[in-house]
Design an enzyme around this catalytic site. Sequence first.
Site, PDB file in Angstrom:
ATOM      1  N   HIS A  14      43.085  58.793  57.821  1.00  0.00           N
ATOM      2  CA  HIS A  14      43.474  60.051  57.573  1.00  0.00           C
ATOM      3  C   HIS A  14      43.065  61.042  58.701  1.00  0.00           C
ATOM      4  CE1 HIS A  14      44.256  63.838  55.859  1.00  0.00           C
ATOM      5  NE2 HIS A  14      42.893  64.182  55.588  1.00  0.00           N
ATOM      6  N   CYS A  54      44.847  64.565  50.354  1.00  0.00           N
ATOM      7  CA  CYS A  54      45.046  63.809  51.590  1.00  0.00           C
ATOM      8  C   CYS A  54      45.131  62.078  51.436  1.00  0.00           C
ATOM      9  CB  CYS A  54      43.805  63.773  52.290  1.00  0.00           C
ATOM     10  SG  CYS A  54      43.519  65.751  52.739  1.00  0.00           S
ATOM     11  N   ASN A 101      44.957  68.534  60.262  1.00  0.00           N
ATOM     12  CA  ASN A 101      44.868  67.961  59.023  1.00  0.00           C
ATOM     13  C   ASN A 101      46.146  68.346  58.229  1.00  0.00           C
ATOM     14  OD1 ASN A 101      44.489  66.780  56.594  1.00  0.00           O
ATOM     15  ND2 ASN A 101      42.053  67.618  56.355  1.00  0.00           N
TER      16      ASN A 101
END
Length: 337
Positions: A264, A122, A294
């Site tokens: 994020h 990520c 996500n």
Amino acid sequence: MPKITNNPNLCSIRVAGTGSYVPDKVLTNDDLAKIVDTSDEWIRSRTGIQERRIASDAQATSDLATEAAKRAMEQAGVTAEEIDLIIVATISPDTFFPSTACYVQRNLAAKNAVCFDISAACSGFLYAMSVARQFISTHTCDTALIIGAEKLSSMVNWEDRNTCVLFGDGAGAAVLKRAELDGEQGVLSAYMGSDGNQTDILVVPGGGSACPITPDNAEQRLNTISMQGKEVYRYAVTAMRRACDRVLQRANLKPEDISMVIPHQANFRIIEAIRERLDVPPEKMFINLQKYGNTSAAAIAIALDEAHRSGAIQRGDKIVLVAFGAGLTWAAAAICW
Ligand code: COA
């Protein structure tokens, strides 16, 4: 332990254009409740996610990346031949090799580009930004295309409610060029860190050289995402808070100087913990995870594009991007937009 990569001697880079692409297919929490033992209420209250996008069987990560890249290039006003560096941040590459960046190069006909992938989960898009910054600052290249792209649906265990509710597919891209106006514009500071002692808490354990998938172990779904959620959560909050502190300090900024934080997009509770640390109001945290879940390396890239195109960030605003992911990895950047 953390490696500080900000070099005050580097000239700055500016974001000349952004783009993003998400697949058409929407998978809602209620849809997931038909597949595994979960509920819309559980997913929303624990994560903030309402739905996510799922790529078609015909779409590979490079296809999502290519669409995002075209939009960023159009906004930046650059042609494919002007791009001399393509970095794709991904943990769901089309193939182990060649790199996904090479597939994107082919799709764009960007024949002058050097192409490679970055695997930092990520944090990948911000790692790519730092790497491109070095290339541009040293005049190794002039125009970089950085992309965060994932088809995580291809590596999710759809029988594991601990993980399958969290992830989605998508891509975001940015065209980076040398900042030519003054030292105040562009990337003001950057920071990256890694901790290889925590490789086990978020991992796809099988399918690589350490554990090839065989007829004997295929049933164990070792080539799908395995996660210790609470541990990941704990490290994420600590690492992202520290990364925010570092980039602000290095850019000589105070939290009140920041117009927008683009974190994020994993979990709204993690984002809220970072907001409390920074002591900024909720409207200064850009959140779109309710729509996409996500999307790992794509998440910040998509959010940056949406923030830019919606007018949530304006020329001259000071913004902070901050990410955390498997590895463990973390990264942040302070940018004068
Ligand atoms: N639906 C319903 N129940 C679920 C579930 C789901 N989708 N997923 C897990 N559960 C259950 C677990 O089995 C567990 O049950 P048990 O107590 O009977 O064993 C229970 O919910 C755990 O609940 P809770 O402790 O409240 O979960 P949590 O607050 O830790 O939230 C996460 C779980 C995964 C949302 C949270 O830990 C998290 O967000 N972690 C970080 C994940 C992440 O961001 N990963 C990517 C990083 S880049």
